[in-house]
Each structure stands twice: as structure tokens, then as C-alpha cells.
Motif scaffolding. Structure first.
Motif, PDB file in Angstrom:
ATOM      1  N   VAL A 138       5.078   9.857  -7.682  1.00 27.73           N
ATOM      2  CA  VAL A 138       5.866  10.023  -8.919  1.00 27.73           C
ATOM      3  C   VAL A 138       4.931  10.366 -10.071  1.00 27.73           C
ATOM      4  CG1 VAL A 138       7.331   8.829 -10.586  1.00 27.73           C
ATOM      5  CG2 VAL A 138       7.715   8.496  -8.131  1.00 27.73           C
ATOM      6  N   TRP A 139       3.794   9.691 -10.130  1.00 27.17           N
ATOM      7  CA  TRP A 139       2.811   9.946 -11.187  1.00 27.17           C
ATOM      8  C   TRP A 139       2.330  11.395 -11.146  1.00 27.17           C
ATOM      9  CZ3 TRP A 139       2.159   4.821 -12.990  1.00 27.17           C
ATOM     10  CH2 TRP A 139       1.477   4.689 -14.200  1.00 27.17           C
ATOM     11  N   LEU A 140       2.125  11.924  -9.896  1.00 26.11           N
ATOM     12  CA  LEU A 140       1.670  13.306  -9.762  1.00 26.11           C
ATOM     13  C   LEU A 140       2.745  14.304 -10.177  1.00 26.11           C
ATOM     14  CD1 LEU A 140      -0.349  13.333  -6.414  1.00 26.11           C
ATOM     15  CD2 LEU A 140      -1.210  13.910  -8.682  1.00 26.11           C
ATOM     16  N   ILE A 141       3.991  14.015  -9.781  1.00 22.62           N
ATOM     17  CA  ILE A 141       5.097  14.919 -10.138  1.00 22.62           C
ATOM     18  C   ILE A 141       5.293  14.951 -11.642  1.00 22.62           C
ATOM     19  CG2 ILE A 141       7.593  15.297  -9.907  1.00 22.62           C
ATOM     20  CD1 ILE A 141       7.313  14.092  -7.066  1.00 22.62           C
ATOM     21  N   GLY A 142       5.162  13.778 -12.272  1.00 23.92           N
ATOM     22  CA  GLY A 142       5.258  13.684 -13.734  1.00 23.92           C
ATOM     23  C   GLY A 142       6.632  13.974 -14.305  1.00 23.92           C
ATOM     24  N   PRO A 143       7.692  13.304 -13.819  1.00 24.83           N
ATOM     25  CA  PRO A 143       9.015  13.535 -14.410  1.00 24.83           C
ATOM     26  C   PRO A 143       9.055  13.053 -15.862  1.00 24.83           C
ATOM     27  CG  PRO A 143       9.051  11.591 -13.008  1.00 24.83           C
ATOM     28  CD  PRO A 143       7.700  12.212 -12.830  1.00 24.83           C
ATOM     29  N   PRO A 144       9.993  13.585 -16.652  1.00 21.75           N
ATOM     30  CA  PRO A 144      10.081  13.145 -18.051  1.00 21.75           C
ATOM     31  C   PRO A 144      10.511  11.672 -18.125  1.00 21.75           C
ATOM     32  CG  PRO A 144      11.955  14.526 -17.491  1.00 21.75           C
ATOM     33  CD  PRO A 144      11.014  14.578 -16.320  1.00 21.75           C
ATOM     34  N   ALA A 200       0.825  -1.208   0.000  1.00 21.23           N
ATOM     35  CA  ALA A 200       0.000   0.000   0.000  1.00 21.23           C
ATOM     36  C   ALA A 200       0.862   1.262   0.000  1.00 21.23           C
ATOM     37  CB  ALA A 200      -0.933  -0.007   1.206  1.00 21.23           C
ATOM     38  N   LEU A 201       1.905   1.277   0.827  1.00 16.26           N
ATOM     39  CA  LEU A 201       2.789   2.451   0.870  1.00 16.26           C
ATOM     40  C   LEU A 201       3.584   2.590  -0.429  1.00 16.26           C
ATOM     41  CD1 LEU A 201       4.051   2.161   4.552  1.00 16.26           C
ATOM     42  CD2 LEU A 201       2.396   3.806   3.624  1.00 16.26           C
ATOM     43  N   GLY A 202       3.978   1.450  -1.013  1.00 16.69           N
ATOM     44  CA  GLY A 202       4.673   1.498  -2.296  1.00 16.69           C
ATOM     45  C   GLY A 202       3.801   2.099  -3.381  1.00 16.69           C
ATOM     46  N   LEU A 203       2.504   1.774  -3.336  1.00 16.54           N
ATOM     47  CA  LEU A 203       1.580   2.342  -4.317  1.00 16.54           C
ATOM     48  C   LEU A 203       1.453   3.851  -4.133  1.00 16.54           C
ATOM     49  CD1 LEU A 203      -0.268   1.491  -6.641  1.00 16.54           C
ATOM     50  CD2 LEU A 203      -2.123   1.306  -4.989  1.00 16.54           C
ATOM     51  N   VAL A 204       1.515   4.312  -2.875  1.00 12.34           N
ATOM     52  CA  VAL A 204       1.494   5.756  -2.627  1.00 12.34           C
ATOM     53  C   VAL A 204       2.724   6.405  -3.248  1.00 12.34           C
ATOM     54  CG1 VAL A 204       1.615   7.546  -0.853  1.00 12.34           C
ATOM     55  CG2 VAL A 204       0.105   5.584  -0.535  1.00 12.34           C
ATOM     56  N   TRP A 235       4.242   7.157 -21.214  1.00 13.51           N
ATOM     57  CA  TRP A 235       4.943   7.283 -19.926  1.00 13.51           C
ATOM     58  C   TRP A 235       3.980   7.897 -18.906  1.00 13.51           C
ATOM     59  CZ3 TRP A 235       8.684   5.792 -16.939  1.00 13.51           C
ATOM     60  CH2 TRP A 235       9.145   6.593 -15.896  1.00 13.51           C
ATOM     61  N   LEU A 236       3.782   7.237 -17.776  1.00 13.70           N
ATOM     62  CA  LEU A 236       2.856   7.688 -16.736  1.00 13.70           C
ATOM     63  C   LEU A 236       1.490   8.028 -17.332  1.00 13.70           C
ATOM     64  CD1 LEU A 236       5.290   9.918 -14.640  1.00 13.70           C
ATOM     65  CD2 LEU A 236       4.768   7.494 -14.359  1.00 13.70           C
ATOM     66  N   PHE A 237       0.989   7.070 -18.107  1.00 12.93           N
ATOM     67  CA  PHE A 237      -0.255   7.245 -18.845  1.00 12.93           C
ATOM     68  C   PHE A 237      -1.415   7.545 -17.895  1.00 12.93           C
ATOM     69  CE2 PHE A 237      -4.115   5.504 -20.829  1.00 12.93           C
ATOM     70  CZ  PHE A 237      -4.123   6.249 -21.993  1.00 12.93           C
ATOM     71  N   GLY A 238      -2.212   8.521 -18.236  1.00 13.67           N
ATOM     72  CA  GLY A 238      -3.386   8.873 -17.432  1.00 13.67           C
ATOM     73  C   GLY A 238      -3.175  10.060 -16.525  1.00 13.67           C
ATOM     74  N   GLY A 239      -1.916  10.344 -16.173  1.00 13.40           N
ATOM     75  CA  GLY A 239      -1.613  11.525 -15.385  1.00 13.40           C
ATOM     76  C   GLY A 239      -2.231  11.551 -13.993  1.00 13.40           C
ATOM     77  N   PRO A 240      -2.551  12.759 -13.494  1.00 13.02           N
ATOM     78  CA  PRO A 240      -3.054  12.927 -12.123  1.00 13.02           C
ATOM     79  C   PRO A 240      -4.278  12.078 -11.768  1.00 13.02           C
ATOM     80  CG  PRO A 240      -2.425  15.051 -13.022  1.00 13.02           C
ATOM     81  CD  PRO A 240      -2.309  14.067 -14.152  1.00 13.02           C
ATOM     82  N   PRO A 241      -5.270  11.889 -12.671  1.00 11.94           N
ATOM     83  CA  PRO A 241      -6.412  11.055 -12.258  1.00 11.94           C
ATOM     84  C   PRO A 241      -5.999   9.635 -11.836  1.00 11.94           C
ATOM     85  CG  PRO A 241      -6.982  12.293 -14.224  1.00 11.94           C
ATOM     86  CD  PRO A 241      -5.515  12.507 -13.987  1.00 11.94           C
ATOM     87  N   VAL A 242      -5.046   9.063 -12.551  1.00  8.49           N
ATOM     88  CA  VAL A 242      -4.565   7.732 -12.181  1.00  8.49           C
ATOM     89  C   VAL A 242      -3.862   7.789 -10.830  1.00  8.49           C
ATOM     90  CG1 VAL A 242      -2.971   5.872 -12.811  1.00  8.49           C
ATOM     91  CG2 VAL A 242      -4.373   6.959 -14.571  1.00  8.49           C
ATOM     92  N   ALA A 243      -3.053   8.831 -10.609  1.00  3.65           N
ATOM     93  CA  ALA A 243      -2.344   8.976  -9.337  1.00  3.65           C
ATOM     94  C   ALA A 243      -3.326   9.118  -8.179  1.00  3.65           C
ATOM     95  CB  ALA A 243      -1.417  10.191  -9.395  1.00  3.65           C
ATOM     96  N   ILE A 244      -4.361   9.921  -8.371  1.00  4.89           N
ATOM     97  CA  ILE A 244      -5.349  10.114  -7.312  1.00  4.89           C
ATOM     98  C   ILE A 244      -6.075   8.796  -7.015  1.00  4.89           C
ATOM     99  CG2 ILE A 244      -7.541  11.263  -6.749  1.00  4.89           C
ATOM    100  CD1 ILE A 244      -6.398  13.698  -8.351  1.00  4.89           C
TER     101      ILE A 244
END
Length: 201
Positions: free
Chosen positions: A90-96, A81-85, A108-117
Motif C-alpha cells: 500500500v505504501w508503494l502504491i501510494g493511494p490518496p 510478517a506478511l501483514g507488514l508486506v 499520509w504514508l510518510f516517507g514513501g517508497p524508502p519506508v516501504a522497501i
């Protein structure tokens, strides 16, 4: 809120929670619990959901109990669970994308912030369920025995209902047989009376 609006709201919420629960079966998260919650909401509107609610509930509780049987299992669940957080952050930050990324950048990090949330919410629910499971089941075999007892009582109730329905069907079939026999008797009596009168002049 009128009845129609309440029904639509309950159906919409129920389907959203049910779909989320099914998706969480494939991701870290309390999939069975989410599925049970969705079915429980839908059971207020649909008979098929009522039939599935208790079986899924018992599986969810048993899965929660088995997930906290040992300290290593608890630690592993918490780490996942913590690993998923962490992945969600990382998904929220969105590095290149890194140089080794083998496909097009848009994947790369497909879906962006909605997936991260979604991942963060799923992790929060998973951690909450883990805490609930530890409090209710860890080191408490009697709690799991209570789930087994509830399931056994549920199965007995289903068996009683099936026997009652079978008796009703048997009674209805017997009445139909008696009615058919009476109809045959009346028809035979009519034919016999017509035969005694003979052909009309």
C-alpha cells in the motif's frame, strides 16, 4: 583493499547493521539477530563489541527458539510478517489519504517508497529467520539445550578470565608492595648511615 580501507568498510557495515538491528527491535523483524550481526562485524574492530557479541547471540537464539515453541506462535509471526508486506505494498502504491485522515496530507504514508522497501526487507528477513528457527528449534528441545550449554561455557570462560586477571592484579600489587618495602629499607639504611657519620664539619 588496503588495511585502512578494509577497516572503514567493516566499521561502516557494522554500524549500519547494528542500527538496523536496533530499529528492528521496535518493528516486526529479527532485531536481536540484526543486533548480533552488527556487533559481530564490529567485534573485528572494537573490544567493547567483542564483549557484547556472545550475550546478544545467546539472547537472539533463545528468542528464536521461544518464537517457534508452538504452532500459534509460528502462525502469528508469519501473519505479522506478511501483514507488514501488505502495508508496504500500500505504501508503494501510494493511494490518496482517505476522508477520515485527521492531519495534513503530507503525513499520509510518510516517507514513501524508502519506508516501504525497508518494511519489505525487514519482512523478508523476518520470514527467513522464522524458517530458520522452525528448522533448527521447533520440536527440538535438545537444540535449545545446546544454546544453554554454549551460554554456560561462555560464562565459565568469562569467570576464568576474571580469575586470571584478579591473580595478575594480585601479583602486580604484591610486587609493588615488595618494591616499596625495599625502597623503604634502602631509605632507612641511608638515613642510619648518615646519622652515624654525624653532621658534616
Amino acid at each position: 583493499m588496503n588495511a585502512a580501507a578494509k577497516r572503514i568498510a567493516l566499521e561502516t557495515l557494522g554500524w549500519i547493521v547494528l542500527v538496523a538491528g536496533i530499529l528492528m527491535l521496535l518493528l516486526p523483524g529479527p532485531g536481536l539477530l540484526g543486533t548480533f550481526a552488527g556487533l559481530w562485524i564490529l567485534s573485528t574492530q572494537y573490544a567493547w563489541a567483542r564483549r557484547w557479541t556472545n550475550p546478544v547471540k545467546f539472547r537472539a537464539l533463545r528468542g528464536a527458539a521461544e518464537g517457534v515453541e508452538t504452532i500459534p506462535r509460528i502462525v502469528l509471526s508469519a501473519l505479522i510478517a506478511l501483514g507488514l508486506v501488505g502495508v508496504a505494498v500500500v505504501w508503494l502504491i501510494g493511494p490518496p489519504p482517505p476522508g477520515w485522515w485527521p492531519v495534513d496530507e503530507r503525513w499520509w504514508l510518510f516517507g514513501g517508497p524508502p519506508v516501504a522497501i525497508t518494511m519489505i526487507v525487514s519482512s523478508a528477513i523476518a520470514i527467513g529467520l522464522l524458517i530458520y528457527s522452525v528448522v533448527r528449534f521447533y520440536g527440538k528441545p535438545e537444540a535449545l539445550a545446546e544454546v544453554d550449554r554454549m551460554e554456560a561455557e561462555h560464562k565459565k570462560a568469562i569467570a576464568r578470565e576474571q580469575r586470571r586477571e584478579a591473580r595478575e592484579e594480585h601479583h602486580e600489587a604484591r610486587e609493588a608492595t615488595l618494591e616499596a618495602a625495599e625502597a623503604d629499607r634502602v631509605a632507612d639504611a641511608s638515613e642510619e648511615a648518615a646519622g652515624r657519620r654525624g653532621p658534616s664539619a
